[in-house]
Enzyme design. Sequence first.
Site, PDB file in Angstrom:
ATOM      1  N   CYS A  90       0.868  -1.178   0.000  1.00 47.15           N
ATOM      2  CA  CYS A  90       0.000   0.000   0.000  1.00 47.15           C
ATOM      3  C   CYS A  90       0.904   1.227   0.000  1.00 47.15           C
ATOM      4  CB  CYS A  90      -0.893  -0.019   1.238  1.00 47.15           C
ATOM      5  SG  CYS A  90      -1.982   1.398   1.315  1.00 47.15           S
ATOM      6  N   CYS A 241      -4.444   6.409  -4.830  1.00 49.50           N
ATOM      7  CA  CYS A 241      -4.045   4.995  -4.742  1.00 49.50           C
ATOM      8  C   CYS A 241      -2.677   4.770  -5.412  1.00 49.50           C
ATOM      9  CB  CYS A 241      -5.092   4.071  -5.364  1.00 49.50           C
ATOM     10  SG  CYS A 241      -4.740   2.332  -5.035  1.00 49.50           S
TER      11      CYS A 241
END
Length: 315
Positions: A90, A241
């Site tokens: 992430c 993202c």
Amino acid sequence: MPTTPLHLVDSHTEGEPTRLIVSGGPNLGGGSVAEQAARFSRDHDWVRRALCREPRGHEAIVGGMICEPREPDCACGVFFFDNATTIPMCVHGTIGLVATLRHLGKITAGRHRIETPAGVVEVDTADDGLVEVTNVPSRVLRREVALQVDGWGTVTGDIAWGGNGFFLIDEQGPAVKFGNIPQLTAFGKAVKAALAKAGLNAVDGINIDHIEVFGPPGDPATADSRNFVLCPGNAYDRSPCGTGVSAKLACLHAAGRLEPGVVWRQAGILDTVFAGRIVAETDGGVLPKVAGRAWILSEATHHFDATDPFLNGIG
Ligand code: PYC
């Protein structure tokens, strides 16, 4: 089951929350961070559910646990999880991790290496708060895949890896804008169902569990594109993202649309921006660098009581 408190630091990266266990987490027995994440998932999944679901959390929270790295040159290890699952990597969470480590006085400005389940990533942190993450090598897995999506007909996209698996869709479905989040969520869910029906929810051993839809930027002076990203638990990413930006860079490169070194400014659904660029071509893909900022929200001690009916979160 829980007995001791967890010490957490919450931050957000360009709008997307990160909740890190900085101490008190379960003993994961050492080994690589991938091995520790697998043990966490197998034996301590209640922690993920407790932190990323109501009443303690909410669907947008991406949690993470700081752990011992196996790689000797790494400042720490970290793995991340959301309301549905543990994820391999992430980028927004890594930017949150860097802000957290700096807040706690554990690292200073400069370059650090961090071990994740997907591999070692490198971070550069500056005094102005900007964090650049040199992510894991990213690549296209399948190009121009045509799916039959219920209610939408044929939708064409690329399947790519950027630390997570993505189906990337250019300018199809609802317009990519804040007011369309319910429609974009419904579209993303329909695309996920179509991927599963076509047997493409896993490709080359990678879960294709993030759907990324692209549209024109709100302001071409500040961004090249705006995206909407639906995560595995059907929460949308409030940031652009970073693993999705990495996958996008791989797709643009494969299509001959982005050269190494050229900056791609990816806005998210809140119009915050990650600056991405290719730092090297790799065997079959690219090495992406993604830059953004995180802000510390709180430090907290969370207590767990075995009589709490919602100890493991609601749902
Ligand atoms: O920034 O890579 C990212 C990410 C993955 C899921 C939510 N954010």
